[in-house]
Scaffold this active site. Sequence first.
Site, PDB file in Angstrom:
ATOM      1  CG  ASN A  12      20.626  -6.795  15.275  1.00  0.00           C
ATOM      2  OD1 ASN A  12      20.107  -7.039  16.274  1.00  0.00           O
ATOM      3  ND2 ASN A  12      20.632  -6.083  14.100  1.00  0.00           N
ATOM      4  CE  LYS A  14      32.096 -11.400  21.482  1.00  0.00           C
ATOM      5  NZ  LYS A  14      32.011 -12.166  21.879  1.00  0.00           N
ATOM      6  CE  LYS A  16      23.416  -7.705  21.984  1.00  0.00           C
ATOM      7  NZ  LYS A  16      23.976  -7.856  21.339  1.00  0.00           N
ATOM      8  CB  THR A  17      26.247  -9.828  27.457  1.00  0.00           C
ATOM      9  OG1 THR A  17      25.088  -9.984  27.184  1.00  0.00           O
ATOM     10  CG2 THR A  17      27.228 -10.838  28.615  1.00  0.00           C
ATOM     11  CB  THR A  18      31.666  -9.616  26.520  1.00  0.00           C
ATOM     12  OG1 THR A  18      31.788  -8.321  25.423  1.00  0.00           O
ATOM     13  CG2 THR A  18      31.354 -10.343  26.804  1.00  0.00           C
ATOM     14  NE  ARG A  26      36.505   0.947  33.360  1.00  0.00           N
ATOM     15  CZ  ARG A  26      36.924   1.603  32.635  1.00  0.00           C
ATOM     16  NH1 ARG A  26      35.623   2.291  32.211  1.00  0.00           N
ATOM     17  NH2 ARG A  26      37.842   1.024  31.175  1.00  0.00           N
ATOM     18  CG  PHE A  68      14.418 -18.165  31.473  1.00  0.00           C
ATOM     19  CD1 PHE A  68      12.608 -18.666  30.688  1.00  0.00           C
ATOM     20  CD2 PHE A  68      14.019 -16.915  32.011  1.00  0.00           C
ATOM     21  CE1 PHE A  68      11.312 -17.263  30.575  1.00  0.00           C
ATOM     22  CE2 PHE A  68      13.144 -15.958  32.406  1.00  0.00           C
ATOM     23  CZ  PHE A  68      11.778 -15.837  32.041  1.00  0.00           C
ATOM     24  CD1 TRP A  70      13.829 -14.662  26.634  1.00  0.00           C
ATOM     25  CD2 TRP A  70      12.622 -14.473  27.291  1.00  0.00           C
ATOM     26  NE1 TRP A  70      14.206 -14.939  27.678  1.00  0.00           N
ATOM     27  CE2 TRP A  70      13.253 -14.033  28.400  1.00  0.00           C
ATOM     28  CE3 TRP A  70      10.998 -14.580  28.026  1.00  0.00           C
ATOM     29  CZ2 TRP A  70      13.166 -14.024  29.637  1.00  0.00           C
ATOM     30  CZ3 TRP A  70      10.765 -14.036  29.044  1.00  0.00           C
ATOM     31  CH2 TRP A  70      12.282 -13.709  30.160  1.00  0.00           C
ATOM     32  CD  GLU A 105      21.505 -11.022  26.589  1.00  0.00           C
ATOM     33  OE1 GLU A 105      21.313 -10.597  25.624  1.00  0.00           O
ATOM     34  OE2 GLU A 105      22.836 -11.958  26.810  1.00  0.00           O
TER      35      GLU A 105
HETATM   36  P1  ATP Z   1      28.560 -11.386  24.530  1.00  0.00           P
HETATM   37  O1  ATP Z   1      27.846 -11.550  25.355  1.00  0.00           O
HETATM   38  O2  ATP Z   1      29.924 -11.996  22.779  1.00  0.00           O
HETATM   39  O3  ATP Z   1      28.926  -9.785  24.765  1.00  0.00           O
HETATM   40  P2  ATP Z   1      26.612 -10.305  23.211  1.00  0.00           P
HETATM   41  O4  ATP Z   1      25.972 -10.030  24.687  1.00  0.00           O
HETATM   42  O5  ATP Z   1      26.199  -8.404  22.082  1.00  0.00           O
HETATM   43  O6  ATP Z   1      27.043 -10.712  22.724  1.00  0.00           O
HETATM   44  P3  ATP Z   1      23.851 -11.054  21.947  1.00  0.00           P
HETATM   45  O7  ATP Z   1      23.035 -10.529  21.502  1.00  0.00           O
HETATM   46  O8  ATP Z   1      23.769 -11.574  23.358  1.00  0.00           O
HETATM   47  O9  ATP Z   1      25.364 -10.844  21.694  1.00  0.00           O
HETATM   48  O10 ATP Z   1      23.940 -12.731  21.546  1.00  0.00           O
HETATM   49  C1  ATP Z   1      24.335 -13.265  22.371  1.00  0.00           C
HETATM   50  C2  ATP Z   1      25.857 -14.453  20.711  1.00  0.00           C
HETATM   51  O11 ATP Z   1      25.127 -13.999  19.158  1.00  0.00           O
HETATM   52  C3  ATP Z   1      27.049 -14.826  21.711  1.00  0.00           C
HETATM   53  O12 ATP Z   1      27.589 -15.523  21.514  1.00  0.00           O
HETATM   54  C4  ATP Z   1      27.267 -13.525  20.206  1.00  0.00           C
HETATM   55  O13 ATP Z   1      28.767 -13.288  19.517  1.00  0.00           O
HETATM   56  C5  ATP Z   1      26.289 -13.717  19.290  1.00  0.00           C
HETATM   57  N1  ATP Z   1      26.448 -12.901  18.546  1.00  0.00           N
HETATM   58  C6  ATP Z   1      26.631 -11.562  18.572  1.00  0.00           C
HETATM   59  N2  ATP Z   1      26.183 -10.483  17.498  1.00  0.00           N
HETATM   60  C7  ATP Z   1      26.121 -12.042  15.903  1.00  0.00           C
HETATM   61  C8  ATP Z   1      26.436 -11.375  14.587  1.00  0.00           C
HETATM   62  N3  ATP Z   1      26.443  -9.957  14.406  1.00  0.00           N
HETATM   63  N4  ATP Z   1      26.106 -12.841  13.975  1.00  0.00           N
HETATM   64  C9  ATP Z   1      25.974 -13.819  15.001  1.00  0.00           C
HETATM   65  N5  ATP Z   1      26.622 -14.523  16.299  1.00  0.00           N
HETATM   66  C10 ATP Z   1      26.522 -12.648  17.284  1.00  0.00           C
HETATM   67 MG    MG Z   2      24.554 -10.954  25.700  1.00  0.00          MG
END
Ligand code: ATP
Ligand code: MG
Length: 173
Positions: A12, A14, A16-18, A26, A68, A70, A105
């Site tokens: 949960n 933040k 993952k995508t970054t 890299r 998209f 969901w 995702e």
């Molecule tokens: P990022 O793209 O910044 O690496 P993520 O891929 O880990 O984030 P996702 O689950 O894809 O996160 O959610 C996308 C959005 O939700 C991002 O803008 C991120 O900042 C936000 N987010 C992620 N974790 C949390 C949290 N614990 N509470 C609130 N918002 C969150």
């Molecule tokens: Mg993400």
Amino acid sequence: MAKGLLIVFTGNGKGKTTAALGMAMRAAGHGLKVCFIQFIKGGWHYGELDAVKWFEGLIDFHVMGKGFTWKSDNIEEDVLLAREAWDFACGIIASGVYHTVVLDEFTYLLHYQMLALDACLDFLNARPTGQHIVVTGRHAPERLLALADLVTDMQAIKHPLASGVKAQKGIEF
Ligand code: ATP
Ligand code: MG
């Protein structure tokens, strides 16, 4: 010995995508080709959409399904789009062109059972030798974690949203 890894960034928190974008950058730095496939398109104009233009020929970026999220009322259409998106990803993986394929995702398609888990896992497992796959997203199914070589669970300790700070350019999008 070089081994193609199945990597999962879930949880949960933040990052993952970054993390996946960082890996793509890299690999690109070594001249290795990456295909980054985004299965969900959020509402923002993400910086990475333009940043990858600087990596032309090295990072190919694809956004699946228009707008998209969901959350559509039409589940059948969602499932159809999910299958189309997965078919596209299968073609990319099987092509063997890429050093790394990112399925950003992708966990949501599995979590919401839009795709047959067994068939997806079998396909990922049978990927071209040496190819790395990165899967991101919350709620990664246990069996995906079991199959993976590397799993990182992003733990949410603190997030600025909780104290009312809205999404910011260069941080969230
Ligand atoms: P990022 O793209 O910044 O690496 P993520 O891929 O880990 O984030 P996702 O689950 O894809 O996160 O959610 C996308 C959005 O939700 C991002 O803008 C991120 O900042 C936000 N987010 C992620 N974790 C949390 C949290 N614990 N509470 C609130 N918002 C969150
Ligand atoms: Mg993400």
